[in-house]
Design a protein around this motif. Sequence first.
Motif, PDB file in Angstrom:
ATOM      1  N   GLU A  32      38.096  48.777  31.107  1.00  0.00           N
ATOM      2  CA  GLU A  32      38.949  47.596  31.007  1.00  0.00           C
ATOM      3  C   GLU A  32      39.214  47.302  29.504  1.00  0.00           C
ATOM      4  O   GLU A  32      40.235  46.727  29.195  1.00  0.00           O
ATOM      5  N   ARG A  74      42.602  44.934  35.866  1.00  0.00           N
ATOM      6  CA  ARG A  74      41.575  45.109  35.029  1.00  0.00           C
ATOM      7  C   ARG A  74      41.381  46.563  34.815  1.00  0.00           C
ATOM      8  O   ARG A  74      40.710  47.010  33.719  1.00  0.00           O
ATOM      9  N   TRP A 124      42.324  35.697  30.449  1.00  0.00           N
ATOM     10  CA  TRP A 124      42.886  37.257  30.275  1.00  0.00           C
ATOM     11  C   TRP A 124      44.421  37.270  30.755  1.00  0.00           C
ATOM     12  O   TRP A 124      45.114  37.821  30.087  1.00  0.00           O
TER      13      TRP A 124
END
Length: 201
Positions: A32, A74, A124
């Motif tokens: 990730e 991810r 994110w």
Amino acid sequence: MDLRFSQEIKLLLQKLAEQHLSLGEILAETSERGFSLVIALLVLPFLFPMPPGLAGPFGAGCLLLSVQMILGRRSPWLPKRIARYKFPRPFAQLILQNLRRITTIFEKIARPRLAKIAENPLTWRINGVCISWLTLLLMSPVPFTNPIPTVGILLLTVATIESDGLLICVSYGITTLITILFGFIGYALWLAPSWLPSLWR
């Protein structure tokens, strides 16, 4: 224990200089965290004179990864052609020589804080939006402006890796300022043809 940004980048670049690791192999090693790490690797060269022909592929790779962040992925993915790319040894050494100085400056202000912001899945995705937009500005034909969006991208990658929610928010503000600056530059370039004749009168 996770390494700090500068330590992890330095180790990766040392491996690149010694073993010619591909971008795909770097992603496999960093999982990730590979999103921010490889994005940093792809944009760092824009702070320095670039060998001909690399700006397009590097920008495209960065844009592809950031779009995946927007989609919530991810586990990063790159096409085989980009994933197989291996940094030339002299080029990797050039980045390594300048890297510690840059990341050390950022790390003086980055540390884990505001975890609710830093670890939020929406953050994110927003980070991906900002990096995508800054990459588009980076790839724009406006001369002598590459370092401006590059610094914004690097700051956001450092903030993401260090889980610094406050610095992430600051990075959003800087992204806005960079956008405004490019807007002024674009407007000036648009008006330039009408200004030039008057300068010769």
